[in-house]
Design a protein around this motif. Structure first.
Motif, PDB file in Angstrom:
ATOM      1  N   UNK A   1       0.830  -1.201   0.000  1.00 18.32           N
ATOM      2  CA  UNK A   1       0.000   0.000   0.000  1.00 18.32           C
ATOM      3  C   UNK A   1       0.865   1.252   0.000  1.00 18.32           C
ATOM      4  N   UNK A   2       0.217   2.380  -0.224  1.00 17.68           N
ATOM      5  CA  UNK A   2       0.877   3.666  -0.020  1.00 17.68           C
ATOM      6  C   UNK A   2       1.075   3.903   1.472  1.00 17.68           C
ATOM      7  N   UNK A   3       2.084   4.692   1.820  1.00 16.69           N
ATOM      8  CA  UNK A   3       2.358   5.040   3.217  1.00 16.69           C
ATOM      9  C   UNK A   3       2.515   6.552   3.306  1.00 16.69           C
ATOM     10  N   UNK A   4       1.574   7.200   3.995  1.00 13.77           N
ATOM     11  CA  UNK A   4       1.623   8.662   4.110  1.00 13.77           C
ATOM     12  C   UNK A   4       2.481   9.118   5.271  1.00 13.77           C
ATOM     13  N   UNK A   5       2.423   8.337   6.365  1.00  9.92           N
ATOM     14  CA  UNK A   5       3.087   8.759   7.604  1.00  9.92           C
ATOM     15  C   UNK A   5       3.327   7.534   8.468  1.00  9.92           C
ATOM     16  N   UNK A   6       4.467   7.514   9.150  1.00  3.34           N
ATOM     17  CA  UNK A   6       4.758   6.464  10.122  1.00  3.34           C
ATOM     18  C   UNK A   6       5.491   7.094  11.305  1.00  3.34           C
ATOM     19  N   UNK A   7       5.620   6.367  12.402  1.00  2.00           N
ATOM     20  CA  UNK A   7       6.397   6.879  13.545  1.00  2.00           C
ATOM     21  C   UNK A   7       7.868   7.113  13.215  1.00  2.00           C
ATOM     22  N   UNK A   8       8.340   6.578  12.084  1.00  2.00           N
ATOM     23  CA  UNK A   8       9.746   6.766  11.708  1.00  2.00           C
ATOM     24  C   UNK A   8       9.982   8.069  10.945  1.00  2.00           C
ATOM     25  N   UNK A   9       8.923   8.820  10.636  1.00  2.00           N
ATOM     26  CA  UNK A   9       9.117  10.106   9.966  1.00  2.00           C
ATOM     27  C   UNK A   9      10.025  10.996  10.825  1.00  2.00           C
ATOM     28  N   UNK A  10      10.930  11.737  10.213  1.00  3.88           N
ATOM     29  CA  UNK A  10      11.934  12.493  10.980  1.00  3.88           C
ATOM     30  C   UNK A  10      11.461  13.852  11.479  1.00  3.88           C
TER      31      UNK A  10
ATOM     32  N   UNK B   1      -1.018   2.380  16.152  1.00  2.16           N
ATOM     33  CA  UNK B   1      -1.035   3.660  15.431  1.00  2.16           C
ATOM     34  C   UNK B   1      -1.569   3.436  14.022  1.00  2.16           C
ATOM     35  N   UNK B   2      -2.111   4.491  13.455  1.00  5.69           N
ATOM     36  CA  UNK B   2      -2.676   4.412  12.115  1.00  5.69           C
ATOM     37  C   UNK B   2      -2.301   5.670  11.348  1.00  5.69           C
ATOM     38  N   UNK B   3      -2.142   5.547  10.055  1.00  7.75           N
ATOM     39  CA  UNK B   3      -1.563   6.636   9.259  1.00  7.75           C
ATOM     40  C   UNK B   3      -2.295   7.979   9.370  1.00  7.75           C
ATOM     41  N   UNK B   4      -3.629   8.012   9.401  1.00  6.58           N
ATOM     42  CA  UNK B   4      -4.297   9.316   9.508  1.00  6.58           C
ATOM     43  C   UNK B   4      -3.932  10.112  10.757  1.00  6.58           C
ATOM     44  N   UNK B   5      -3.374   9.461  11.771  1.00  5.94           N
ATOM     45  CA  UNK B   5      -2.990  10.172  12.987  1.00  5.94           C
ATOM     46  C   UNK B   5      -2.030  11.317  12.675  1.00  5.94           C
ATOM     47  N   UNK B   6      -1.032  11.056  11.832  1.00  2.00           N
ATOM     48  CA  UNK B   6      -0.059  12.092  11.504  1.00  2.00           C
ATOM     49  C   UNK B   6      -0.709  13.288  10.827  1.00  2.00           C
ATOM     50  N   UNK B   7      -1.633  13.021   9.910  1.00  2.81           N
ATOM     51  CA  UNK B   7      -2.294  14.119   9.199  1.00  2.81           C
ATOM     52  C   UNK B   7      -3.348  14.808  10.041  1.00  2.81           C
TER      53      UNK B   7
ATOM     54  N   UNK C   1       4.536  17.366  11.394  1.00  9.65           N
ATOM     55  CA  UNK C   1       4.941  15.967  11.593  1.00  9.65           C
ATOM     56  C   UNK C   1       4.898  15.161  10.303  1.00  9.65           C
ATOM     57  N   UNK C   2       4.180  15.644   9.269  1.00  6.14           N
ATOM     58  CA  UNK C   2       4.150  14.919   7.997  1.00  6.14           C
ATOM     59  C   UNK C   2       5.122  15.523   6.984  1.00  6.14           C
ATOM     60  N   UNK C   3       5.822  16.588   7.385  1.00  4.59           N
ATOM     61  CA  UNK C   3       6.769  17.223   6.491  1.00  4.59           C
ATOM     62  C   UNK C   3       6.416  18.679   6.245  1.00  4.59           C
ATOM     63  N   UNK C   4       7.167  19.365   5.386  1.00  5.04           N
ATOM     64  CA  UNK C   4       6.906  20.775   5.097  1.00  5.04           C
ATOM     65  C   UNK C   4       5.555  20.969   4.411  1.00  5.04           C
ATOM     66  N   UNK C   5       4.835  22.003   4.822  1.00  5.79           N
ATOM     67  CA  UNK C   5       3.556  22.358   4.205  1.00  5.79           C
ATOM     68  C   UNK C   5       3.628  23.809   3.753  1.00  5.79           C
ATOM     69  N   UNK C   6       3.424  24.011   2.462  1.00  6.99           N
ATOM     70  CA  UNK C   6       3.325  25.369   1.916  1.00  6.99           C
ATOM     71  C   UNK C   6       2.601  25.301   0.577  1.00  6.99           C
ATOM     72  N   UNK C   7       2.177  26.451   0.119  1.00  5.42           N
ATOM     73  CA  UNK C   7       1.458  26.515  -1.155  1.00  5.42           C
ATOM     74  C   UNK C   7       2.282  27.265  -2.206  1.00  5.42           C
ATOM     75  N   UNK C   8       3.582  27.206  -2.054  1.00  2.00           N
ATOM     76  CA  UNK C   8       4.476  27.828  -3.028  1.00  2.00           C
ATOM     77  C   UNK C   8       5.002  26.747  -3.967  1.00  2.00           C
TER      78      UNK C   8
END
Length: 424
Positions: free
Chosen positions: A294-303, A328-334, A370-377
């Motif tokens: 499956x796809x993986x959006x987020x895990x506890x190993x994200x830096x 844990x489940x992936x939507x938690x990070x988002x 926690x899921x990474x950089x977020x911007x709209x640029x």
């Protein structure tokens, strides 16, 4: 407790805590001087998509506690009310709830989360009524194009962050390329906004896998929660496909795989979006769950760390497991990241009751969550900020029955590969 009572209780958690803080004479809490900031949070807490919203009540509780001292912006301190609503996984219900939150409750910011069935109708209501809207957990193409968006004519009030089909397709193809197959794919697409996006002949899976050297068969789309996949299985067997790919509900993939076994069809690889995100759904498949990918959006190993609390992804997952007694489940990070962005936006807005000020703060976002950089640029379109996605496979675990191993990081090197993809 009824869903309405639960929602009311969640709202009161924040306001009661704020009142208690004020009673204790904590600084900067002159709540009576400013109008509350009202946030509309719409999520599929029940219905067929409820697994996507499984962590949302937990996160609302954490945010309510965190915001007990309110939000300070523009030199003023505002109490915050979080108005939680259950879309029941129904687009019509989601639109109705959004309309009420906008017209009756007068929310300053809308936060729909999880799947096109909830996000799109809520975002449409916000766009129609000029209310700022932040959303996540839906591939950006089904968010933007399915709502009639055009790159040269973007939306004004609605903004989204997540990965795109181009990322997940690249990851799936990279995973499949590590094992020997006949490069024949059988596509399993549900009849939904997401299914139509994934099957799109311009930006979906068909043109991309063809370019990568794969052939495919696509039976007619199936209605979610169907009981019989015999037509699809017969077509896959006739074509001799080695790979099953597509997007389904967890319940539908379980039914499909059980019927594959009954009818003697044994694909080498099953990589299905949406259905295989959740450990409980994989466990429900019994021994059929092992080896699903499956796809993986987020895990506890994200830096990345939380911009709200400084906590690591591992700490956020561990706290959730301790509180919920669930894996844990992936939507938690988002779910966490959506609140990170929302609070950052409100703090920077200066005027949280001015829709244009809030909208402009969204556009100017540049935040590491926690899921990474977020911007709209520099996004694919003006209303979309992209986040990373990886590829994973469910393997027998040590702490839990099945655990998710990262098997592909070709589109994002943020987490190392932990294993190689294995055939079923």
């Amino acid at each position: 407790m009824t869903p309405h009572a639960r929602n009311r209780r969640l709202v009161l958690q924040g306001t009661a805590a704020a009142a208690s803080a004020a009673a204790l004479g904590l600084p900067g809490l002159a709540f009576g001087q400013e109008k509350p900031i009202k946030l509309g949070f719409v999520s599929p807490l029940t219905g067929p998509y409820a697994l996507f919203g499984e962590t949302d009540r937990y996160m609302v509780g954490k945010v309510s506690a965190l915001l007990a001292s309110s939000i300070t912006t523009g030199g003023k301190t505002f109490p915050v009310e979080i108005l939680v609503r259950d879309s029941q996984s129904n687009p019509n219900k989601a639109a109705e709830l959004a309309g009420n939150l906008i017209l009756k409750d007068k929310v300053q910011l809308m936060l729909p989360s999880c799947t096109s069935e909830t996000i799109n109708p809520v975002a449409d209501q916000c766009e129609l009524n000029g209310v700022p809207c932040l959303s996540t957990v839906q591939p950006w193409q089904s968010y933007f194009f399915s709502r009639g968006g055009k790159p040269d004519k973007p939306f004004e009030w609605t903004y989204h962050f997540f990965w795109g089909l181009e990322d997940i397709i690249a990851g799936f193809v990279a995973m499949w390329g590590t094992v020997p197959t006949n490069k024949k794919i059988g596509f399993l697409f549900e009849r939904s906004t997401d299914g139509e996006a994934w099957a799109n002949k311009e930006f979906g899976f068909p043109p991309a896998v063809t370019k990568a050297g794969y052939s495919f068969v696509t039976p007619p789309f199936f209605q979610p929660l169907t009981a019989d996949f015999s037509p699809q299985i017969a077509e896959f067997k006739k074509a001799g496909v080695d790979i099953i790919a597509g997007i389904t509900l967890p319940q539908d993939l379980k039914t499909f795989m059980a019927q594959c076994r009954q009818q003697g069809f044994k694909p080498k690889i099953v990589t299905v979006g949406k259905a295989l995100l959740f450990p409980s759904a994989v466990e429900a498949m019994g021994d059929l769950g092992e080896g699903m990918s499956s796809e993986v959006w987020w895990t506890p190993t994200f830096p990345f760390k939380s911009s709200l609390t400084g906590e690591t992804s591992a700490k956020i997952a561990a706290d959730y497991e301790a509180a919920s007694k669930k894996q844990w489940t992936q939507p938690l990070g988002y779910s966490h990241a959506l609140w990170e962005v929302a609070i950052d936006v409100l703090k920077r807005s200066g005027k949280p009751h001015d829709p244009k000020a809030v909208r402009d703060a969204i556009r100017a976002t540049d935040l590491t969550t926690v899921v990474g950089p977020v911007n709209w640029k520099g996004g694919p379109v003006a209303n979309v900020g992209k986040t990373p996605v990886l590829g994973g496979q469910w393997v027998k675990g040590q702490k839990f029955k099945y655990e998710l191993a990262i098997v592909d990081n070709s589109t994002a090197k943020i987490v190392p590969v932990a294993a190689k993809l294995k055939t079923l």
